[in-house]
Design an enzyme around this catalytic site. Sequence first.
Site, PDB file in Angstrom:
ATOM      1  N   ASP A  91       0.831  -1.196   0.000  1.00  0.00           N
ATOM      2  CA  ASP A  91       0.000   0.000   0.000  1.00  0.00           C
ATOM      3  C   ASP A  91       0.871   1.253   0.000  1.00  0.00           C
ATOM      4  O   ASP A  91       2.022   1.198  -0.440  1.00  0.00           O
ATOM      5  CB  ASP A  91      -0.943  -0.025   1.212  1.00  0.00           C
ATOM      6  CG  ASP A  91      -2.318   0.544   0.887  1.00  0.00           C
ATOM      7  OD1 ASP A  91      -2.374   1.730   0.528  1.00  0.00           O
ATOM      8  OD2 ASP A  91      -3.318  -0.178   1.013  1.00  0.00           O
ATOM      9  N   HIS A 140      -4.077   6.263   2.576  1.00  0.00           N
ATOM     10  CA  HIS A 140      -4.688   5.023   2.088  1.00  0.00           C
ATOM     11  C   HIS A 140      -4.198   3.801   2.851  1.00  0.00           C
ATOM     12  O   HIS A 140      -4.985   2.974   3.324  1.00  0.00           O
ATOM     13  CB  HIS A 140      -4.385   4.888   0.592  1.00  0.00           C
ATOM     14  CG  HIS A 140      -5.148   3.825  -0.124  1.00  0.00           C
ATOM     15  ND1 HIS A 140      -4.760   2.501  -0.126  1.00  0.00           N
ATOM     16  CD2 HIS A 140      -6.271   3.874  -0.887  1.00  0.00           C
ATOM     17  CE1 HIS A 140      -5.600   1.793  -0.868  1.00  0.00           C
ATOM     18  NE2 HIS A 140      -6.532   2.605  -1.335  1.00  0.00           N
ATOM     19  N   SER A 191     -10.937  -0.662  -2.314  1.00  0.00           N
ATOM     20  CA  SER A 191      -9.751  -0.618  -1.451  1.00  0.00           C
ATOM     21  C   SER A 191     -10.126  -0.822   0.002  1.00  0.00           C
ATOM     22  O   SER A 191      -9.350  -1.372   0.785  1.00  0.00           O
ATOM     23  CB  SER A 191      -9.044   0.738  -1.591  1.00  0.00           C
ATOM     24  OG  SER A 191      -8.265   0.801  -2.749  1.00  0.00           O
TER      25      SER A 191
END
Length: 751
Positions: free
Chosen positions: A140, A202, A534
């Site tokens: 990630d 994220h 996601s």
Amino acid sequence: MRISEKLLLAVLINLCLVATSVHGSASNTGRQPYIVYMGDVQEHGFSVEQHHNMLTDVIGDESIARESRLHSYKRSFNGFAAMLLPHEANRLMEREGVVSVFPNTKRKLVTTRSWDFLGMPLTVNRNHQSESDIIVGLLDTGVYPESPSFDDKGYGPPPSKWKGKCEVGANFTGCNNKLIGARSYSIQIKISDQSPADTEGHGTHTSSTVAGSAVNHASLYGIGRGTTRGGVPSARIAMYKVCWYWCSDIDILAAFDDVISDGVDVLSISIGGSSIRNYFNDSLAIGSFHAMKKGIFTACAAGNQGPYALTVSNVAPWIMTVGATGIDRKFRTEIRLGNGMKIYGLSLNTYAPTKQMYPLTSGTKAANYTDGYEAYFASSCYSGTMGQEKVEGKIVYCASGQGMFLGDRQDHTVKELGGVGTIIAGSELNDTAFSYVLPASRVDLKSGDQIDRYINTTKNPQAIIYKTKEVKVSAPFVASFSSRGPNYLSPRILKPDITAPGVDILAAYTKLASVTGQPYDDRFSLFNIVSGTSMACPHAAAAAAYVKSFHPNWSPAAIKSALMTTATAIKVRNRDAEFAYGSGHINPVKALNPGLVYDLQISSYIRFLCREGYNSTNLHLITGWSHLDCQKFQPARGHDGINYPTMTLPLPHPAKNFSAVFKRIVTNVGTNSSVYKATVKSPEGLSISVFPNTLAFNRVYQRKTFKVVIKGKPLRKETPFISASLEWSDSIHRVRSPIVVYKISAYRVTS
């Protein structure tokens, strides 16, 4: 035309990549990065010298060859990355021992209430000791270790199997007994402040969704207030930062090379897949294949290109491909007009109004020009089309965006001109709330027309946008953005496999980025609400880790089967059906005791790959198996050749009668003595028979084989898709498998 600072930087880096070589060497001018994949590291061993000699041979100059090699993969599989000219890549592809040569691609990145909604409250039954030995890895954007979600109070040292590292660097001081590992990768581009620190948010969001510690009173400026936690809060986290402004294949494979040797048990990868029509030209498929061989479960995001067909990504059968669903809440933002009319839109508006009302205008009325293209684009509040004196101090209504200016945000434009709020009309993503850089709400087209009419028929139009509130809704539902099947690469494999919560998910965030990630935003929060597959992917990865904590010896395929066959079917009123939700909505607690599993060994995947047309030579290199012969692995005519928990039949000739046989093997993981009976649900015109229709087991881990025979008449013109199901039940367990029949021509996919 305005462009964000991050986008500008990304464009500049891309230009530098094209214009210069790896280290600025003129000898590498014109070369592009390629990956040379050579299969299992045990097959021929590993040698940097071997890689160098191969490059020297095809390039013809030892010094250029040395400069061209970017990285060698050596821990878990064999291969290297290098800067090559196209003809050199072709020559390498012809070399003995090479499985594939493919250009490096840049991929995109594609959670309080969600675990309660999934039936996993704080008091859910847990095997805490086993769970604390599980290591969840993520590929990630990095991680923000200062987040309270990664507090290690009460944790013992990392499991002895852990062989990974914790790198330090800019904005990253180290790990602890919760966040036990962190690495970063930027092989092709040298970044001066490289570290595992998350400057995007994220990676922090996804990792806390999987295994974050419980944090009370978490919220986004009061919105979504509750306790955030991961699905397996006792598990350990290892972050592999492969995403910067994009996620490079070279870095992804380097991370996989380490992941497999570091001791990771479960992988969560919320990165978009490749459209290349070959599994071994795809870094995620390659890496997850080798992870599967080592017993590592991999979950990947299905993609955010819905609701369109044929958009699902990460479709390899050894990957759990995860679509996104909404949970039983939405974030609604009220707008009140000066005439008293109330309109409700979707957004994450953290701003409380300071006045009773504000002046209201529209992009059309604020336009610099009253005709031509400028006026047309001004209606959508496009940058450069409105006058500051007409916007300043006002709420601006923006008509539906034209969809042709990627990167332009209407809220940014209004804020730059001194506007105090915006109302955005648009029918897309009508189930998802977004954050904006000023008070804003997104309304449907009908409401937008009402607002526009009010503006144009009122002398002094006014409006107010209130702070967002949470409302209850029916759920689960498939998110509009979640990518749909059918599977473009292997039409006989149903993808996505499953869905999990991915809409409006509250989880940890980084303070190294603003709430929206934009420089126009001055809000920084330890938590944020984000949507996407996601966000769904780490829910599925956590569910897999939860099952593994009770069944540590189960294979990745057995865990995947348990999650799929116990999932809850979702009612969808269009032709998407299983192409939108796969086996259904995930149910982690039920998956602990599935009764039967469809297990898969490496030989099953080899049989599948042979059926897909891969040759024995390459499969020998990939697996390390000697004397591998695909002819011995070919399934009988009419079989699909893989023991998958779902059954899919693509019809190349929908105007003809059709038939197919699916051979399956189930393993008893329930009680010692049990009898399962088959129940088939199918629509009129589709005949499904199961032989035998009763399976009797007298011990745990006993295996039984059965066949499913499907026969049907030509599908009607208006019927591109038929759904059916097979369920095995012993009165305690219900083991459900979707059956899908569809016309290839209706989805423009080839078999």
